[in-house]
Design a protein around this motif. Structure first.
Motif, short mmCIF file in Angstrom:
data_model
loop_
_atom_site.label_atom_id
_atom_site.label_comp_id
_atom_site.label_asym_id
_atom_site.label_seq_id
_atom_site.Cartn_x
_atom_site.Cartn_y
_atom_site.Cartn_z
N LEU A 1 -57.02 26.01 -4.98
CA LEU A 1 -56.18 25.56 -3.87
C LEU A 1 -55.55 24.23 -4.21
CD1 LEU A 1 -55.29 25.92 -0.85
CD2 LEU A 1 -57.33 24.60 -0.25
N ALA A 2 -54.25 24.15 -4.04
CA ALA A 2 -53.52 22.89 -4.16
C ALA A 2 -52.92 22.62 -2.79
CB ALA A 2 -52.42 23.01 -5.21
N THR A 3 -53.14 21.42 -2.28
CA THR A 3 -52.63 21.10 -0.95
C THR A 3 -52.21 19.64 -0.90
OG1 THR A 3 -53.09 21.31 1.41
CG2 THR A 3 -54.89 20.54 0.03
N SER A 4 -51.39 19.33 0.07
CA SER A 4 -50.89 17.96 0.19
C SER A 4 -51.98 17.01 0.66
CB SER A 4 -49.72 17.91 1.17
OG SER A 4 -50.20 18.14 2.48
N GLU A 5 -51.81 15.77 0.32
CA GLU A 5 -52.72 14.73 0.79
C GLU A 5 -52.72 14.68 2.32
OE1 GLU A 5 -55.63 12.08 0.41
OE2 GLU A 5 -54.61 12.75 -1.40
N ALA A 6 -51.55 14.87 2.91
CA ALA A 6 -51.43 14.83 4.38
C ALA A 6 -52.28 15.92 5.03
CB ALA A 6 -49.97 14.98 4.80
N PHE A 7 -52.30 17.12 4.46
CA PHE A 7 -53.12 18.20 5.00
C PHE A 7 -54.59 17.79 5.03
CE2 PHE A 7 -55.78 21.98 4.47
CZ PHE A 7 -55.33 22.80 5.48
N CYS A 8 -55.03 17.12 3.97
CA CYS A 8 -56.44 16.70 3.87
C CYS A 8 -56.79 15.58 4.83
CB CYS A 8 -56.74 16.26 2.44
SG CYS A 8 -56.58 17.60 1.24
N GLU A 9 -55.77 14.88 5.34
CA GLU A 9 -56.02 13.75 6.24
C GLU A 9 -56.10 14.14 7.71
OE1 GLU A 9 -52.93 10.98 5.20
OE2 GLU A 9 -53.92 10.43 3.32
N TYR A 10 -55.66 15.34 8.07
CA TYR A 10 -55.81 15.80 9.45
C TYR A 10 -57.29 15.81 9.80
CZ TYR A 10 -50.94 17.40 9.50
OH TYR A 10 -49.59 17.47 9.44
N ALA A 11 -57.62 15.48 11.03
CA ALA A 11 -59.02 15.35 11.44
C ALA A 11 -59.85 16.59 11.11
CB ALA A 11 -59.11 15.02 12.92
N ALA A 12 -59.35 17.76 11.46
CA ALA A 12 -60.10 19.00 11.20
C ALA A 12 -60.32 19.21 9.70
CB ALA A 12 -59.39 20.20 11.81
N SER A 13 -59.28 18.96 8.92
CA SER A 13 -59.39 19.13 7.46
C SER A 13 -60.35 18.11 6.87
CB SER A 13 -58.03 18.96 6.79
OG SER A 13 -57.15 19.96 7.18
N ALA A 14 -60.22 16.87 7.29
CA ALA A 14 -61.07 15.80 6.75
C ALA A 14 -62.54 16.08 7.01
CB ALA A 14 -60.65 14.46 7.33
N GLN A 15 -62.86 16.52 8.23
CA GLN A 15 -64.25 16.83 8.56
C GLN A 15 -64.76 18.01 7.73
OE1 GLN A 15 -64.10 17.47 12.77
NE2 GLN A 15 -64.24 15.29 13.26
N MET A 16 -63.96 19.05 7.66
CA MET A 16 -64.35 20.23 6.90
C MET A 16 -64.49 19.89 5.41
SD MET A 16 -65.08 23.49 6.80
CE MET A 16 -64.59 24.08 8.39
#
Length: 96
Positions: free
Chosen positions: A53-68
């Motif tokens: 999986l390649a994803t943007s830094e912004a996607f990883c910073e969303y609260a749900a993504s960051a927690q997961m």
């Protein structure tokens, strides 16, 4: 960009994907967004069959993504890799 490899198999990846989808309310008829990341059945894989999986830094910073992300990285379900490893491990599709 951030790069990841799922070392725990399709079922674990799907659990992560479905949890993220639920957090964002996907599928979303208004935006026509079906899912936040590719389902395991169509996700890119390395030469050993592991989901990549390649994803943007912004996607990883969303609260749900960051927690997961924190949970799955610490559990070993997903491993963060660098761009060079990601590009090296994905099978190359010949240009025709």
């Amino acid at each position: 960009m951030r790069y990841f490899r799922c070392d725990a198999g399709d079922e674990a990846y799907e659990q992560v994907r479905l949890t993220l989808d639920a957090a964002w309310g996907h599928p979303n008829a208004e935006t026509k967004t079906v899912t936040c990341i590719d389902p395991a059945a169509v996700a890119p894989r390395d030469t050993q069959g592991r989901i990549m999986l390649a994803t943007s830094e912004a996607f990883c910073e969303y609260a749900a993504s960051a927690q997961m992300l924190t949970a799955v990285l610490s559990s070993g379900v997903i491993q963060e890799i660098d761009a060079a490893t990601y590009l090296q491990e994905l099978p190359q599709i010949p240009v025709q």
